[in-house]
Scaffold this motif. Sequence first.
Motif, PDB file in Angstrom:
ATOM      1  N   GLY A 242       0.802  -1.219   0.000  1.00 48.99           N
ATOM      2  CA  GLY A 242       0.000   0.000   0.000  1.00 48.99           C
ATOM      3  C   GLY A 242       0.831   1.263   0.000  1.00 48.99           C
ATOM      4  O   GLY A 242       0.389   2.320   0.482  1.00 48.99           O
ATOM      5  N   PHE A 243       2.051   1.204  -0.579  1.00 47.22           N
ATOM      6  CA  PHE A 243       2.895   2.396  -0.663  1.00 47.22           C
ATOM      7  C   PHE A 243       2.315   3.369  -1.684  1.00 47.22           C
ATOM      8  O   PHE A 243       1.999   2.988  -2.813  1.00 47.22           O
ATOM      9  CB  PHE A 243       4.320   2.032  -1.098  1.00 47.22           C
ATOM     10  CG  PHE A 243       5.115   1.272  -0.081  1.00 47.22           C
ATOM     11  CD1 PHE A 243       4.957   1.509   1.273  1.00 47.22           C
ATOM     12  CD2 PHE A 243       6.047   0.321  -0.483  1.00 47.22           C
ATOM     13  CE1 PHE A 243       5.695   0.807   2.221  1.00 47.22           C
ATOM     14  CE2 PHE A 243       6.795  -0.382   0.442  1.00 47.22           C
ATOM     15  CZ  PHE A 243       6.615  -0.143   1.799  1.00 47.22           C
ATOM     16  N   GLN A 244       2.209   4.625  -1.303  1.00 47.78           N
ATOM     17  CA  GLN A 244       1.834   5.653  -2.280  1.00 47.78           C
ATOM     18  C   GLN A 244       3.045   6.163  -3.043  1.00 47.78           C
ATOM     19  O   GLN A 244       2.909   6.769  -4.103  1.00 47.78           O
ATOM     20  CB  GLN A 244       1.107   6.787  -1.568  1.00 47.78           C
ATOM     21  CG  GLN A 244      -0.301   6.384  -1.144  1.00 47.78           C
ATOM     22  CD  GLN A 244      -0.841   7.226  -0.017  1.00 47.78           C
ATOM     23  OE1 GLN A 244      -0.397   7.126   1.124  1.00 47.78           O
ATOM     24  NE2 GLN A 244      -1.805   8.067  -0.327  1.00 47.78           N
ATOM     25  N   MET A 245       4.228   5.927  -2.479  1.00 45.64           N
ATOM     26  CA  MET A 245       5.485   6.167  -3.194  1.00 45.64           C
ATOM     27  C   MET A 245       6.482   5.128  -2.710  1.00 45.64           C
ATOM     28  O   MET A 245       6.596   4.876  -1.512  1.00 45.64           O
ATOM     29  CB  MET A 245       6.019   7.574  -2.939  1.00 45.64           C
ATOM     30  CG  MET A 245       7.373   7.847  -3.590  1.00 45.64           C
ATOM     31  SD  MET A 245       7.892   9.569  -3.424  1.00 45.64           S
ATOM     32  CE  MET A 245       9.566   9.469  -4.102  1.00 45.64           C
ATOM     33  N   ALA A 246       7.188   4.513  -3.645  1.00 40.87           N
ATOM     34  CA  ALA A 246       8.178   3.491  -3.293  1.00 40.87           C
ATOM     35  C   ALA A 246       9.411   3.674  -4.169  1.00 40.87           C
ATOM     36  O   ALA A 246       9.296   3.930  -5.372  1.00 40.87           O
ATOM     37  CB  ALA A 246       7.607   2.084  -3.472  1.00 40.87           C
TER      38      ALA A 246
ATOM     39  N   VAL B 110       5.032   6.266  -8.010  1.00 43.73           N
ATOM     40  CA  VAL B 110       4.074   7.008  -7.192  1.00 43.73           C
ATOM     41  C   VAL B 110       2.671   6.645  -7.658  1.00 43.73           C
ATOM     42  O   VAL B 110       2.402   6.592  -8.872  1.00 43.73           O
ATOM     43  CB  VAL B 110       4.276   8.538  -7.306  1.00 43.73           C
ATOM     44  CG1 VAL B 110       3.391   9.269  -6.292  1.00 43.73           C
ATOM     45  CG2 VAL B 110       5.734   8.929  -7.104  1.00 43.73           C
ATOM     46  N   ASP B 111       1.801   6.365  -6.687  1.00 45.22           N
ATOM     47  CA  ASP B 111       0.392   6.161  -7.009  1.00 45.22           C
ATOM     48  C   ASP B 111      -0.111   7.365  -7.790  1.00 45.22           C
ATOM     49  O   ASP B 111       0.047   8.518  -7.357  1.00 45.22           O
ATOM     50  CB  ASP B 111      -0.407   5.983  -5.716  1.00 45.22           C
ATOM     51  CG  ASP B 111      -1.892   5.976  -5.957  1.00 45.22           C
ATOM     52  OD1 ASP B 111      -2.414   4.946  -6.398  1.00 45.22           O
ATOM     53  OD2 ASP B 111      -2.527   7.029  -5.691  1.00 45.22           O
ATOM     54  N   LEU B 112      -0.701   7.138  -8.941  1.00 47.44           N
ATOM     55  CA  LEU B 112      -1.010   8.232  -9.857  1.00 47.44           C
ATOM     56  C   LEU B 112      -2.083   9.168  -9.314  1.00 47.44           C
ATOM     57  O   LEU B 112      -2.019  10.389  -9.520  1.00 47.44           O
ATOM     58  CB  LEU B 112      -1.419   7.673 -11.226  1.00 47.44           C
ATOM     59  CG  LEU B 112      -1.474   8.665 -12.381  1.00 47.44           C
ATOM     60  CD1 LEU B 112      -0.216   9.503 -12.486  1.00 47.44           C
ATOM     61  CD2 LEU B 112      -1.708   7.917 -13.694  1.00 47.44           C
TER      62      LEU B 112
END
Length: 619
Positions: free
Chosen positions: A297-301, A374-376
């Motif tokens: 559930g990372f919004q940025m990795a 990054v989650d768009l």
Amino acid sequence: MGGAWSWCFGAASPREALFGETAAEDRSLLERLYGSGQQRFFNGWEDVEPHERRRAAAALRRLHASYAAPDGLFDYLRRARALLDGGPNRDSVVGPPENVVRSASEEESSVIELGLETLGRCAFVLVAGGLGERLGFNGIKLALSTETATRRSFLELYFAFIKAWIGDDKEPAVAIMTSDDTHAPTVALLEANDYFGLRSADVHFLKQQKVPAFVDDGDFDGGGGSKKKITLARKGGSSVEPLAKPHGHGDVHSLLFRSGLPKRWLKTKKYVVFFQDTNALAPLAMPALLGHAEREGFQMATVAVPRTSGQESGALAKVRVVEEEEKRILPCANVEYNLLKAATEGGGSDPGILREAPKGEPSRFPANTNCFCVDLQTYATTLEATRGEMPEFVNPKYKEDGTFAKPARLECMMQDFPKLLPRDAKVGAVLFDEAVAYAPVKNGAEKAKQLLARNLPAHCPATGEAAVYRAHANLLKSIGCHVEEEKADPLFLSAEDVPAAVGGPHVVLHPSFATSVVDLRRKFTDPAKVRVSRRSTLLLTGPNVEIRHLDLDGALDVDASNPGSSILIRSLTCRNDGAGPVVRRDADDPNISIRGFSLDFLDRRSIKPKENQRSIIDE
């Protein structure tokens, strides 16, 4: 007041003499600059020809319009003064990064499968603003060959991966950030090669502009309380034009905001993936990166690798930042190597500061490879709130008397994006072995030799090529193929005698053949019956290839890239003179001379069926 400033106080109006023959659209900007403490920049304008003043005024207008802030140059100068007054860095490291997941490819087929599925719903942003001058290459770094077995360029390699991930049933979404220096040759390279299989409509260019440099004028009491007075710098010689320098790759976010692309991508994409121009191993890490981002559930990795203290790579850490006098903790954020010492020391007064290890020892902070996703939805929402304006820093070089040794400028970095994200955003990293994910080509041979003397990675063209062969051979070994180890003694090949383990085996897997171990298991149906000797070279290309039994001692090129073609190797024993590295320190081709060698073929077996043909090998 006399001396250098006496021209400001003559009987005649200086502004009329300075600006009288400039374009009307530029006059108000020039007047504002003159009245806001930039008089020294205009010193001598009255002595040059009108066309030179007009050219300088137009350059100022472009710099004012291109800077991503509402008040252009004036916001830029205010930020520079504030950063100079506040010191070079106000962040401090309070611990190792949190939310770090270790990648173990042999245990995570399900993660990689999830990542491969997710990559089909990604937009890709390639930051490609660099020239190869530091490497001894007179051209864009994207045109460099990743290795000399195939001479495939970095740009071709990246587009091949994107094409393989997206497949035939989805539309690619690619953006490339270029600069004044790289834009035209990047476009020319793509056009000359039909965009390497993508459509030109799927590739968007974001051209980065430069920012003005400035010099210090000592201290003063004006400017809204600022103590540091700075003046826009001019080009050398008799030029009155402003000196401009690169702002840093952090501009990619403001350029994407201005382009509107993230909003459009949201209709069909879930993540946006960022990567830089000369790390051939970065795509190999992306399936696991995206798989873990989805699972955690990372919004940025970010792709991270172990780091040696003193290594010239940014680090990931738990960072305390100061934003408008308010402190904030970022659990997983970038700290650049030149700021890491100050950030970890924190002035020496805070017992909570975690200090860096001595130079040459394993660092407490993993290296940031500048490859991240990054989650768009999060990305687009954050851009709307921030306009993609990245935190900036200034890193002037000082003389002994405390003045600038040369003009400075503000800089920003794309990997600082966590500082723009909401406080509750989950930011993490996936830690890979360096041999799997990180082999940047960023140093020339001379610099590489200096780094090796300090027990630091060379990260040069020769070691980058060796890393490709090693990584691809290790992928085959990870699924059970018998691939002999590389020679224990590396060859000394470069002009500066930098060691590079390129004696063999030389394995190159084209992305159309496989992008991960999951793909390889489908292609090698009985890997225990595959043997590749130490001196062998194995090149594999094309989606429709199956290998059941192979005994290779030489060079073999298997290529099913023609439309509709396929290859089945039921059984093949291949023996020939093969290929090996040949010293070519004075080669005319700069792609060769910067390495000091090339991989030359004495003999090879080639299997390449024509369009719509199937080759079955059973020997």
